[in-house]
Enzyme design. Structure first.
Site, PDB file in Angstrom:
ATOM      1  N   GLN A 145      -7.794  -4.596   9.565  1.00  0.00           N
ATOM      2  CA  GLN A 145      -6.733  -4.132  10.453  1.00  0.00           C
ATOM      3  C   GLN A 145      -7.177  -2.924  11.286  1.00  0.00           C
ATOM      4  OE1 GLN A 145      -2.551  -4.433   8.885  1.00  0.00           O
ATOM      5  NE2 GLN A 145      -3.585  -4.690   6.914  1.00  0.00           N
ATOM      6  N   LYS A 148       0.821  -1.224   0.000  1.00  0.00           N
ATOM      7  CA  LYS A 148       0.000   0.000   0.000  1.00  0.00           C
ATOM      8  C   LYS A 148       0.849   1.265   0.000  1.00  0.00           C
ATOM      9  CE  LYS A 148      -0.798   0.267   4.996  1.00  0.00           C
ATOM     10  NZ  LYS A 148      -0.006   1.493   5.194  1.00  0.00           N
ATOM     11  N   THR A 149       2.015   1.225   0.679  1.00  0.00           N
ATOM     12  CA  THR A 149       2.872   2.414   0.677  1.00  0.00           C
ATOM     13  C   THR A 149       3.403   2.677  -0.727  1.00  0.00           C
ATOM     14  OG1 THR A 149       3.513   1.968   2.968  1.00  0.00           O
ATOM     15  CG2 THR A 149       4.883   3.514   1.738  1.00  0.00           C
ATOM     16  N   ASP A 183      -3.683   7.430   4.250  1.00  0.00           N
ATOM     17  CA  ASP A 183      -3.211   6.075   4.547  1.00  0.00           C
ATOM     18  C   ASP A 183      -3.912   5.560   5.809  1.00  0.00           C
ATOM     19  OD1 ASP A 183      -1.727   3.769   4.432  1.00  0.00           O
ATOM     20  OD2 ASP A 183       0.090   4.657   5.278  1.00  0.00           O
ATOM     21  N   GLU A 184      -3.985   4.237   5.969  1.00  0.00           N
ATOM     22  CA  GLU A 184      -4.578   3.610   7.159  1.00  0.00           C
ATOM     23  C   GLU A 184      -5.958   4.205   7.458  1.00  0.00           C
ATOM     24  OE1 GLU A 184      -3.280   1.065   8.323  1.00  0.00           O
ATOM     25  OE2 GLU A 184      -1.093   1.151   8.212  1.00  0.00           O
ATOM     26  N   ARG A 198       2.668  -9.767  10.550  1.00  0.00           N
ATOM     27  CA  ARG A 198       3.961  -9.069  10.638  1.00  0.00           C
ATOM     28  C   ARG A 198       5.092 -10.006  10.234  1.00  0.00           C
ATOM     29  NH1 ARG A 198       2.050  -5.087   9.483  1.00  0.00           N
ATOM     30  NH2 ARG A 198       0.192  -6.382   9.335  1.00  0.00           N
TER      31      ARG A 198
END
Length: 739
Positions: free
Chosen positions: A251, A32-33, A220-221, A606
């Site tokens: 998330q 996504k980044t 973002d997020e 993670r």
């Protein structure tokens, strides 16, 4: 720029879409980044959007910095004009320019959670409570709840229910807290967003000005956005502004801090033309890790259907380990880490221990110490929360805001000035009677007969204030780099000598030096920034922003690990009542269980190469029951067996029901209304200086370089102004050849 070569099919679609309103559902590790940074590059290079018309919002300062660095490689000539900030950082940036309409100076102080608690305790004592009274904890929770609802004391409507009998007392504390804070020109974290919204709502001319600055908003997020943040975005958005959000409802792990998952799920109600793109290809983890994560999160109802996959190798099986006790579990993890290091030649830096709550670390710390395993815990005490750092920052705050009573009280007797609590309390009373801050009261004392404070209290405080005043004047002149002025002030005040006398003084002095290095680094990267901007920026640092690489095992909560990745991950103490957390389940029921499951999903994903799941046996005095394995182990497709080999099957595993977008019309928010953000000069383009070179300063005139201090500061002898230490890349200076 060839986007086709760097992006997969779905990423390319997400980057190049022409839609005004876009929602990217980005699974864990799906890049996504990369999508966000390439989207910004695409807007500038392909669609010719001026970079200063783009606002990008990230979840942490660490991610903001990473995005800036990536975009600088893609857009070397345009990246400096982009605004990439967190919500709180953007609000502070906005307020530095607009807060004057509320009667606050742009040098307002941002108080952190520790100072906020101290102020609440202080005002509670003034109201007749003791610092240890239970009402203070309730008041802290009450104030937090009110601010989540964007309610200041005048907005609060008290409940009539007996259950809320303490609300009247809490409201009095809240009123006193706000009154003290306003007198100090101080804002807490919540105020940053609330004040920004207040200004944008009440002043249409300011709202229109900022709407005209921004053509593209990227967030973002987005799944962790709360109502206050969403309202801010809607104030900034004019009808033609494009909105591009990236997030993953699976998330959402911060509802306890106000995050509203429905904002991302129901965005189509606000924008019926929205385009939704789902990113499912994972670039981080093995397929076995993803299979477990997919099975686990599949038990949630409120979600968007997706199935993460990877083209990486399948990977080793998930390791599930049962232990007879919590100490046995910790020793197993320590021995396995030692084996990974010695047998598999893994680095300690590749390994992370993730857990639900901080109290769990004690057993693991003891086990690591016994096997000589280096480790570092994050999410505990932060660098900027250390005593010596808070002391020095308190002096800094008083330079820009003499109304800051919290900072004054903190350093009134640091270093020792023989000023005890009795003298400080008397000072507070007299200052309040004279309607002055502590600093201003001491500063203005002329007739000492009008105060009950003895000379032994007044004189050292006046000396301290005089030195702070000198630093303020020197900084205002803008003749010398302010890091040098600050360092000289702290030395002159005797703080270095004071620390040197302590048993751990050497370590604390190293921390102070690291702080001044931080100031210099900030200056080097932002040569036109002011001192107050530096102070406001460091007040916004989060736990993740302080994570640095090193040869040690990383320990942190699953919440802190959000957005990070590690080759090897141990998710420990996976016991019912611990993870999922008993208090969360009792308070929130099934919705809380879904959030706990999302948190476990974040923890699992993670891991890049190897995932360990461990749980303990025995009796827990924390949850007051026998340990049982977490239901998340079986839900993730793994067998949970006790140390004797008997299988455990959790009860009442619900069948998943997938949420579908409700893209209906309308929402509560409306938006009204193109000048660019003011460009800031970044530097003068000079890479290095040499001793003896001529410096031409636009206000100080001609000078000669006497000495190089590090790689960014030069000591210059100016003909008419004497010797000054200044930033070598400051836009105000240029080279004039050899002397």
């Amino acid at each position: 720029m060839n986007f086709d070569l760097d992006l997969n099919e779905k990423q390319l679609e997400a980057v190049t879409t022409s839609s005004q309103h876009v929602r990217i559902i980005a699974g864990a590790g799906s890049g996504k980044t990369r999508v966000l940074t390439y989207r910004i590059a695409y807007l500038v290079s392909a669609l010719s959007v001026p970079p200063w018309k783009i606002l990008a919002i990230t979840f942490t300062n660490k991610v903001a910095k990473e995005m800036k660095e990536r975009i600088a490689k893609l857009l070397p000539n345009d990246s400096k004009d982009l605004i990439i900030r967190t919500f709180h950082s953007f609000a502070a940036y906005f307020l530095r320019q607009e807060i004057g309409v509320l009667g606050f100076p742009r040098t307002f102080t941002i108080i952190d959670e520790e100072d906020q608690l101290k102020l609440i305790k202080d005002v509670s004592v003034e109201l007749g409570y003791r610092k240890s009274d239970e009402i203070i904890k309730k008041a802290v929770s009450f104030i937090s709840r009110c601010k989540l609802k964007e309610e200041y004391p005048s907005d609060v409507k008290l409940s009539s229910y007996e259950h809320f009998a303490n609300e009247k007392e809490c409201l009095k504390i809240y009123e006193a807290y706000e009154s003290h804070k306003d007198k100090m020109f101080a804002l807490d974290f919540d105020d940053l967003l609330l004040f920004a919204n207040k200004i944008l709502a009440a002043y249409p001319d300011i709202r229109i000005k900022w709407q005209n600055k921004i053509d593209e908003i990227l967030i973002d997020e987005f799944q962790d956005t709360n109502d206050t943040e969403y309202r801010l975005i809607n104030y900034l958005k004019k009808p033609s502004t494009s909105l591009y959000v990236v997030g993953d409802p699976d998330q959402t792990i911060y509802t306890w801090r106000g995050a509203n998952q429905k904002i991302i799920l129901d965005l189509g109600k606000r924008f019926p033309d929205i385009v939704t793109i789902v990113l499912e290809r994972n670039y981080r983890s093995t397929q076995k890790i993803l299979d477990s994560a997919n099975k686990l999160i599949g038990h949630n109802k409120l979600r968007v259907a997706k199935n993460l996959y990877t083209e990486n190798y399948s990977g080793p099986p998930i390791v599930v380990k049962a232990s007879y006790s919590s100490k046995d579990e910790a020793m197993y993890v320590a021995r396995e880490i030692k084996r990974l290091k010695t047998v598999e030649n893994k680095s300690y830096a590749e390994i992370a221990i993730l857990y639900r709550s901080n109290y769990i670390t004690i057993d693991f710390e003891q086990a690591f110490v016994s096997l000589n395993i280096p480790y570092r815990i994050y999410g505990g005490q932060k660098f900027y929360q250390r005593r010596e750092i808070k002391d020095v920052l308190a002096y800094f705050h008083l330079i820009v805001n003499t109304k800051d009573d919290i900072s004054f009280a903190r350093i009134s007797n640091v270093p020792k000035r023989n000023i005890g609590e009795t003298s400080l309390n008397l000072l507070k009373v007299e200052a309040k009677e004279n309607q002055k801050s502590l600093y201003d009261f001491i500063h203005d004392i002329e007739d000492k007969e009008k105060t009950a404070l003895p000379n032994r209290v007044i004189n050292p405080l006046k000396t301290m204030i005089a030195r702070i005043d000198i630093a303020r004047i020197d900084i205002a002149k803008q003749e010398e780099v302010f890091s040098k002025i600050l360092e000289n002030m702290i030395i002159d005040l005797g703080y270095y000598d004071y620390l040197a006398k302590e048993d751990d003084g050497a370590e604390r002095l190293e921390n102070i030096k690291a702080l001044f290095n931080d100031v210099r680094t900030y200056l080097h990267q932002n040569p036109e920034s002011s001192f107050e901007e530096y102070l406001q920026n460091i007040a916004l640092i989060s736990a993740q922003d302080e994570i640095i690489d090193g040869e040690y095992v990383t320990m942190m909560t699953a919440h802190t690990a959000k957005g990070l990745e590690f080759p090897i991950v141990f998710v420990v103490r996976l016991n019912d009542g611990v993870f999922p957390h008993i208090r969360a389940l009792l308070d929130g029921g099934y919705q809380a269980l879904e959030e706990e499951r999302r948190l476990a999903y974040v923890a699992f994903t993670r891991a890049k190469e190897k995932l360990y799941l461990s749980f303990a046996g025995g009796f827990s005095y924390v949850i007051k029951s026998e340990f049982r394995p977490s239901q998340f182990i079986v839900e993730s497709g793994n067998a949970a067996k006790d140390p004797s080999g008997s299988s455990y099957v959790p009860q009442n595993i619900r069948q998943p029901q997938v949420y579908h977008f409700d893209d209906g019309p309308n929402s509560d928010f409306t938006s009204d209304t193109n000048e660019p953000f003011l460009k800031q000069e970044i530097d003068n383009g000079i890479e290095e200086w040499n001793v003896g070179e001529i410096v031409i300063h636009r206000t100080l005139g001609r000078g000669v370089v006497l000495e190089l201090e590090g790689d960014d500061i030069i000591k210059v002898d100016f003909k008419d102004h004497g010797i000054k230490s200044i930033l070598g890349n400051h836009p105000a200076i240029s080279k004039g050849g050899k002397a």
